[in-house]
Scaffold this motif. Structure first.
Motif, PDB file in Angstrom:
ATOM      1  N   UNK A  81      62.750 -13.539  13.116  1.00 45.39           N
ATOM      2  CA  UNK A  81      64.092 -14.035  13.424  1.00 45.39           C
ATOM      3  C   UNK A  81      64.788 -13.023  14.311  1.00 45.39           C
ATOM      4  N   UNK A  82      65.369 -13.482  15.415  1.00 41.57           N
ATOM      5  CA  UNK A  82      66.034 -12.590  16.358  1.00 41.57           C
ATOM      6  C   UNK A  82      67.417 -12.163  15.886  1.00 41.57           C
ATOM      7  N   UNK A  83      68.167 -13.116  15.317  1.00 40.45           N
ATOM      8  CA  UNK A  83      69.558 -12.866  15.003  1.00 40.45           C
ATOM      9  C   UNK A  83      70.461 -13.533  16.024  1.00 40.45           C
ATOM     10  N   UNK A  84      71.727 -13.171  16.060  1.00 35.16           N
ATOM     11  CA  UNK A  84      72.681 -13.835  16.958  1.00 35.16           C
ATOM     12  C   UNK A  84      72.315 -13.633  18.429  1.00 35.16           C
ATOM     13  N   UNK A  85      72.647 -14.630  19.235  1.00 36.10           N
ATOM     14  CA  UNK A  85      72.471 -14.546  20.688  1.00 36.10           C
ATOM     15  C   UNK A  85      73.799 -14.937  21.347  1.00 36.10           C
ATOM     16  N   UNK A  86      74.288 -14.126  22.272  1.00 37.30           N
ATOM     17  CA  UNK A  86      73.758 -12.851  22.773  1.00 37.30           C
ATOM     18  C   UNK A  86      73.692 -11.785  21.669  1.00 37.30           C
ATOM     19  N   UNK A  87      72.797 -10.815  21.873  1.00 37.16           N
ATOM     20  CA  UNK A  87      72.592  -9.770  20.881  1.00 37.16           C
ATOM     21  C   UNK A  87      73.839  -8.889  20.762  1.00 37.16           C
ATOM     22  N   UNK A  88      74.416  -8.785  19.559  1.00 41.11           N
ATOM     23  CA  UNK A  88      75.626  -7.970  19.393  1.00 41.11           C
ATOM     24  C   UNK A  88      75.290  -6.517  19.092  1.00 41.11           C
ATOM     25  N   UNK A  89      76.208  -5.601  19.364  1.00 39.08           N
ATOM     26  CA  UNK A  89      76.014  -4.215  18.914  1.00 39.08           C
ATOM     27  C   UNK A  89      76.094  -4.158  17.394  1.00 39.08           C
ATOM     28  N   UNK A  90      75.575  -3.110  16.814  1.00 41.43           N
ATOM     29  CA  UNK A  90      75.597  -2.983  15.360  1.00 41.43           C
ATOM     30  C   UNK A  90      77.015  -3.046  14.792  1.00 41.43           C
ATOM     31  N   UNK A  91      77.987  -2.561  15.547  1.00 43.51           N
ATOM     32  CA  UNK A  91      79.364  -2.578  15.071  1.00 43.51           C
ATOM     33  C   UNK A  91      79.884  -3.993  14.852  1.00 43.51           C
ATOM     34  N   UNK A  92      79.254  -4.968  15.515  1.00 48.39           N
ATOM     35  CA  UNK A  92      79.710  -6.358  15.414  1.00 48.39           C
ATOM     36  C   UNK A  92      78.659  -7.281  14.811  1.00 48.39           C
ATOM     37  N   UNK A  93      77.558  -6.725  14.312  1.00 48.29           N
ATOM     38  CA  UNK A  93      76.488  -7.556  13.763  1.00 48.29           C
ATOM     39  C   UNK A  93      76.903  -8.126  12.411  1.00 48.29           C
ATOM     40  N   UNK A  94      76.984  -9.449  12.276  1.00 43.79           N
ATOM     41  CA  UNK A  94      77.343 -10.029  10.979  1.00 43.79           C
ATOM     42  C   UNK A  94      76.285  -9.680   9.925  1.00 43.79           C
ATOM     43  N   UNK A  95      76.739  -9.271   8.770  1.00 43.33           N
ATOM     44  CA  UNK A  95      75.794  -8.846   7.739  1.00 43.33           C
ATOM     45  C   UNK A  95      74.935 -10.004   7.252  1.00 43.33           C
ATOM     46  N   UNK A  96      75.478 -11.208   7.228  1.00 45.24           N
ATOM     47  CA  UNK A  96      74.665 -12.360   6.843  1.00 45.24           C
ATOM     48  C   UNK A  96      73.529 -12.579   7.833  1.00 45.24           C
ATOM     49  N   UNK A  97      73.786 -12.329   9.110  1.00 39.93           N
ATOM     50  CA  UNK A  97      72.742 -12.466  10.126  1.00 39.93           C
ATOM     51  C   UNK A  97      71.672 -11.398   9.929  1.00 39.93           C
ATOM     52  N   UNK A  98      72.088 -10.192   9.600  1.00 44.23           N
ATOM     53  CA  UNK A  98      71.124  -9.114   9.343  1.00 44.23           C
ATOM     54  C   UNK A  98      70.248  -9.464   8.146  1.00 44.23           C
ATOM     55  N   UNK A  99      70.866  -9.999   7.094  1.00 44.14           N
ATOM     56  CA  UNK A  99      70.083 -10.412   5.923  1.00 44.14           C
ATOM     57  C   UNK A  99      69.061 -11.481   6.304  1.00 44.14           C
ATOM     58  N   UNK A 100      69.462 -12.432   7.138  1.00 43.76           N
ATOM     59  CA  UNK A 100      68.557 -13.507   7.531  1.00 43.76           C
ATOM     60  C   UNK A 100      67.382 -12.978   8.345  1.00 43.76           C
TER      61      UNK A 100
END
Length: 231
Positions: free
Chosen positions: A85-104
């Motif tokens: 799984x890539x995560x959100x697109x466009x790719x966000x910086x870690x400061x803006x990465x949703x934690x639910x997306x990281x879990x997924x």
């Protein structure tokens, strides 16, 4: 060597499909899985020896279904963890990465891979020359802006493979970085950009097949290095 029965996750398109086709062409029976049932069945319909078993690898019932299907066929020689799984697109910086997306991202890339491995290990241990292959990435070892979520999941998968190789000495465990490829996931990482200069997924397949044929010690390998040795 030729593996008789294999499971390949994320096999509906991209590298997973290319590897599935190559294994089938070598006489391997492949249990191919992917989340999009229609796409998986259409992509594998003309591949002799490929059995489409659609489903989501994050679903424990689907993981059990895959291993049960392999057991009905007579065992399991090769397990390929290609689903990711890539995560959100466009790719966000870690400061803006949703934690639910990281879990997924971790759920698909790491947790599901270990869950499937745990179920498959009894069959793999009973095989004559079993192997597990995990799909790595340069993002697992290099610090690329925007790739923190995906990269840390791939780094975790790399380490999982390394530890598994120590704990299961009878199973060859490889983490393989295929390099940049022209895939739907790669396109999502670069929305609106032309990625036609990236190589087709099939170009990375020979490096993976070389590992399976030559069975070097388990570890992390780069497809580019394996191709360089054979060219």
């Amino acid at each position: 060597m030729t593996h008789d029965i294999a499971i390949v996750t994320g096999a509906g398109r991209g590298f997973g499909l290319a590897l599935t086709a190559a294994l089938a062409a070598r006489g391997t029976t492949v249990l191919a899985t992917g989340r999009d049932a229609d796409r998986l069945r259409a992509a594998t319909a003309d591949l002799a020896g490929v059995l489409a078993v659609p489903g989501d690898v994050t679903d424990p019932d689907h993981r059990a279904e895959l291993v049960a299907a392999a057991e009905r066929l007579g065992g399991l020689d090769l397990l390929v963890h290609n689903a990711g799984e890539l995560g959100p697109s466009p790719l966000p910086p870690l400061a803006a990465l949703p934690l639910d997306a990281l879990r997924a991202v971790h759920e698909t890339t790491v947790v599901a891979a270990l869950g499937l491995t745990q179920l498959a290990l009894p069959l793999l241990r009973a095989a004559a020359a079993p192997a597990i292959v995990t799909l790595s990435s340069d993002a697992a070892v290099e610090a690329y802006a925007g790739w923190g979520g995906y990269g840390c999941a791939k780094a975790a998968l790399d380490h999982l493979a390394a530890v598994l190789a120590v704990e299961e000495p009878g199973v060859r465990v490889y983490a393989v970085d295929p390099g940049d490829m022209r895939t739907a996931m790669h396109q999502r990482a670069f929305p609106g950009e032309d990625i036609s200069d990236r190589p087709e997924p099939r170009t990375a397949v020979p490096a993976f097949l070389r590992l399976l044929d030559e069975r070097p010690p388990g570890g992390r390998y780069r497809a580019a290095d394996l191709r360089a040795v054979t060219s």
